[in-house]
Design a protein around this motif. Sequence first.
Motif, PDB file in Angstrom:
ATOM      1  N   PRO A  98       0.796  -1.224   0.000  1.00 40.29           N
ATOM      2  CA  PRO A  98       0.000   0.000   0.000  1.00 40.29           C
ATOM      3  C   PRO A  98       0.833   1.281   0.000  1.00 40.29           C
ATOM      4  N   ASP A  99       2.092   1.210   0.471  1.00 42.68           N
ATOM      5  CA  ASP A  99       2.957   2.396   0.518  1.00 42.68           C
ATOM      6  C   ASP A  99       4.386   1.969   0.201  1.00 42.68           C
ATOM      7  N   THR A 100       4.839   2.256  -1.018  1.00 41.73           N
ATOM      8  CA  THR A 100       6.171   1.826  -1.441  1.00 41.73           C
ATOM      9  C   THR A 100       7.270   2.463  -0.594  1.00 41.73           C
ATOM     10  N   ALA A 101       7.031   3.659  -0.071  1.00 45.42           N
ATOM     11  CA  ALA A 101       8.036   4.333   0.756  1.00 45.42           C
ATOM     12  C   ALA A 101       8.299   3.584   2.061  1.00 45.42           C
ATOM     13  N   GLU A 102       7.352   2.756   2.475  1.00 46.36           N
ATOM     14  CA  GLU A 102       7.467   2.023   3.739  1.00 46.36           C
ATOM     15  C   GLU A 102       7.866   0.557   3.554  1.00 46.36           C
ATOM     16  N   ASP A 103       8.093   0.129   2.322  1.00 44.27           N
ATOM     17  CA  ASP A 103       8.384  -1.287   2.064  1.00 44.27           C
ATOM     18  C   ASP A 103       9.838  -1.445   1.628  1.00 44.27           C
ATOM     19  N   SER A 104      10.589  -2.244   2.356  1.00 38.57           N
ATOM     20  CA  SER A 104      12.019  -2.425   2.078  1.00 38.57           C
ATOM     21  C   SER A 104      12.283  -3.113   0.737  1.00 38.57           C
ATOM     22  N   ARG A 105      11.292  -3.785   0.182  1.00 37.50           N
ATOM     23  CA  ARG A 105      11.475  -4.473  -1.110  1.00 37.50           C
ATOM     24  C   ARG A 105      11.441  -3.507  -2.286  1.00 37.50           C
ATOM     25  N   TRP A 106      10.870  -2.328  -2.094  1.00 33.85           N
ATOM     26  CA  TRP A 106      10.695  -1.378  -3.188  1.00 33.85           C
ATOM     27  C   TRP A 106      12.046  -0.842  -3.643  1.00 33.85           C
ATOM     28  N   VAL A 107      12.262  -0.810  -4.955  1.00 32.69           N
ATOM     29  CA  VAL A 107      13.457  -0.244  -5.567  1.00 32.69           C
ATOM     30  C   VAL A 107      12.995   0.824  -6.546  1.00 32.69           C
ATOM     31  N   ASP A 108      13.453   2.056  -6.333  1.00 34.21           N
ATOM     32  CA  ASP A 108      13.107   3.155  -7.233  1.00 34.21           C
ATOM     33  C   ASP A 108      14.005   3.074  -8.460  1.00 34.21           C
ATOM     34  N   LYS A 109      13.395   2.974  -9.638  1.00 34.89           N
ATOM     35  CA  LYS A 109      14.165   2.829 -10.875  1.00 34.89           C
ATOM     36  C   LYS A 109      14.146   4.152 -11.641  1.00 34.89           C
ATOM     37  N   PRO A 110      15.299   4.801 -11.835  1.00 34.16           N
ATOM     38  CA  PRO A 110      15.347   6.045 -12.606  1.00 34.16           C
ATOM     39  C   PRO A 110      14.879   5.817 -14.049  1.00 34.16           C
ATOM     40  N   GLY A 111      14.202   6.797 -14.610  1.00 34.08           N
ATOM     41  CA  GLY A 111      13.743   6.716 -15.992  1.00 34.08           C
ATOM     42  C   GLY A 111      12.449   5.969 -16.179  1.00 34.08           C
ATOM     43  N   GLN A 112      11.820   5.592 -15.093  1.00 36.22           N
ATOM     44  CA  GLN A 112      10.583   4.816 -15.177  1.00 36.22           C
ATOM     45  C   GLN A 112       9.447   5.611 -15.828  1.00 36.22           C
ATOM     46  N   GLY A 113       9.404   6.926 -15.570  1.00 40.16           N
ATOM     47  CA  GLY A 113       8.409   7.765 -16.230  1.00 40.16           C
ATOM     48  C   GLY A 113       7.123   7.963 -15.457  1.00 40.16           C
ATOM     49  N   PHE A 114       7.032   7.405 -14.273  1.00 37.82           N
ATOM     50  CA  PHE A 114       5.857   7.585 -13.425  1.00 37.82           C
ATOM     51  C   PHE A 114       6.248   7.281 -11.988  1.00 37.82           C
ATOM     52  N   VAL A 115       5.428   7.715 -11.057  1.00 40.34           N
ATOM     53  CA  VAL A 115       5.685   7.482  -9.640  1.00 40.34           C
ATOM     54  C   VAL A 115       4.770   6.368  -9.153  1.00 40.34           C
ATOM     55  N   SER A 116       5.332   5.425  -8.433  1.00 37.60           N
ATOM     56  CA  SER A 116       4.541   4.342  -7.842  1.00 37.60           C
ATOM     57  C   SER A 116       4.469   4.563  -6.343  1.00 37.60           C
ATOM     58  N   ARG A 117       3.285   4.810  -5.853  1.00 43.35           N
ATOM     59  CA  ARG A 117       3.090   4.971  -4.417  1.00 43.35           C
ATOM     60  C   ARG A 117       2.609   3.672  -3.773  1.00 43.35           C
ATOM     61  N   SER A 118       2.022   2.816  -4.587  1.00 42.38           N
ATOM     62  CA  SER A 118       1.580   1.496  -4.129  1.00 42.38           C
ATOM     63  C   SER A 118       1.748   0.534  -5.291  1.00 42.38           C
ATOM     64  N   ILE A 119       1.752  -0.760  -4.956  1.00 41.76           N
ATOM     65  CA  ILE A 119       1.936  -1.762  -6.007  1.00 41.76           C
ATOM     66  C   ILE A 119       1.230  -3.055  -5.600  1.00 41.76           C
ATOM     67  N   LEU A 120       0.634  -3.666  -6.596  1.00 37.12           N
ATOM     68  CA  LEU A 120       0.065  -5.002  -6.442  1.00 37.12           C
ATOM     69  C   LEU A 120       0.769  -5.867  -7.490  1.00 37.12           C
ATOM     70  N   ALA A 121       1.519  -6.862  -7.033  1.00 38.43           N
ATOM     71  CA  ALA A 121       2.256  -7.735  -7.933  1.00 38.43           C
ATOM     72  C   ALA A 121       1.795  -9.172  -7.704  1.00 38.43           C
ATOM     73  N   VAL A 122       1.450  -9.839  -8.795  1.00 33.75           N
ATOM     74  CA  VAL A 122       0.885 -11.178  -8.720  1.00 33.75           C
ATOM     75  C   VAL A 122       1.689 -12.098  -9.645  1.00 33.75           C
ATOM     76  N   PRO A 123       2.128 -13.242  -9.144  1.00 35.61           N
ATOM     77  CA  PRO A 123       2.847 -14.167 -10.032  1.00 35.61           C
ATOM     78  C   PRO A 123       1.872 -14.849 -10.993  1.00 35.61           C
ATOM     79  N   ILE A 124       2.321 -15.026 -12.221  1.00 34.37           N
ATOM     80  CA  ILE A 124       1.565 -15.758 -13.234  1.00 34.37           C
ATOM     81  C   ILE A 124       2.439 -16.915 -13.672  1.00 34.37           C
ATOM     82  N   PHE A 125       1.967 -18.111 -13.521  1.00 34.97           N
ATOM     83  CA  PHE A 125       2.755 -19.285 -13.862  1.00 34.97           C
ATOM     84  C   PHE A 125       2.264 -19.874 -15.178  1.00 34.97           C
ATOM     85  N   GLY A 126       3.193 -20.295 -16.019  1.00 37.81           N
ATOM     86  CA  GLY A 126       2.836 -20.911 -17.281  1.00 37.81           C
ATOM     87  C   GLY A 126       3.793 -22.037 -17.603  1.00 37.81           C
ATOM     88  N   GLU A 127       3.494 -22.706 -18.677  1.00 40.10           N
ATOM     89  CA  GLU A 127       4.329 -23.829 -19.102  1.00 40.10           C
ATOM     90  C   GLU A 127       5.336 -23.375 -20.119  1.00 40.10           C
TER      91      GLU A 127
END
Length: 127
Positions: A98-127
Amino acid sequence: MDDSRANVAEHALQTLLDLTRMLGQEVELEAVLQAVVEAAHSLVGGNHASIRLLDEPGEQLLSGARAGEGIRHEPVEFKPKDGVAGWVVEHGQLANVPDTAEDSRWVDKPGQGFVSRSILAVPIFGE
């Protein structure tokens, strides 16, 4: 249900029906990935959505499809252990940040072109 909630529900249902129809056809993987990311962007309502694919040797998380603000910029590079996306790859679990500034896993990537304040990441598995 009020009109605005009914409209949101109708939009969600129509989006999922359209996506289901597409998945029932013979379509190129890139088109399917783009349709999925656009549906996710529309339904979740963030400023950006993307699908990252782990390359064959397992060294890079490649940009498979993108929607939203970041599409005007080149995709940034991610390695499988970088940031929240890398954590999801490593653990095979979703991450709701809910807050990327408070999560140690968050890595700010220069040149991304937008600001991420929150993130929902879901694994998708395939063959």
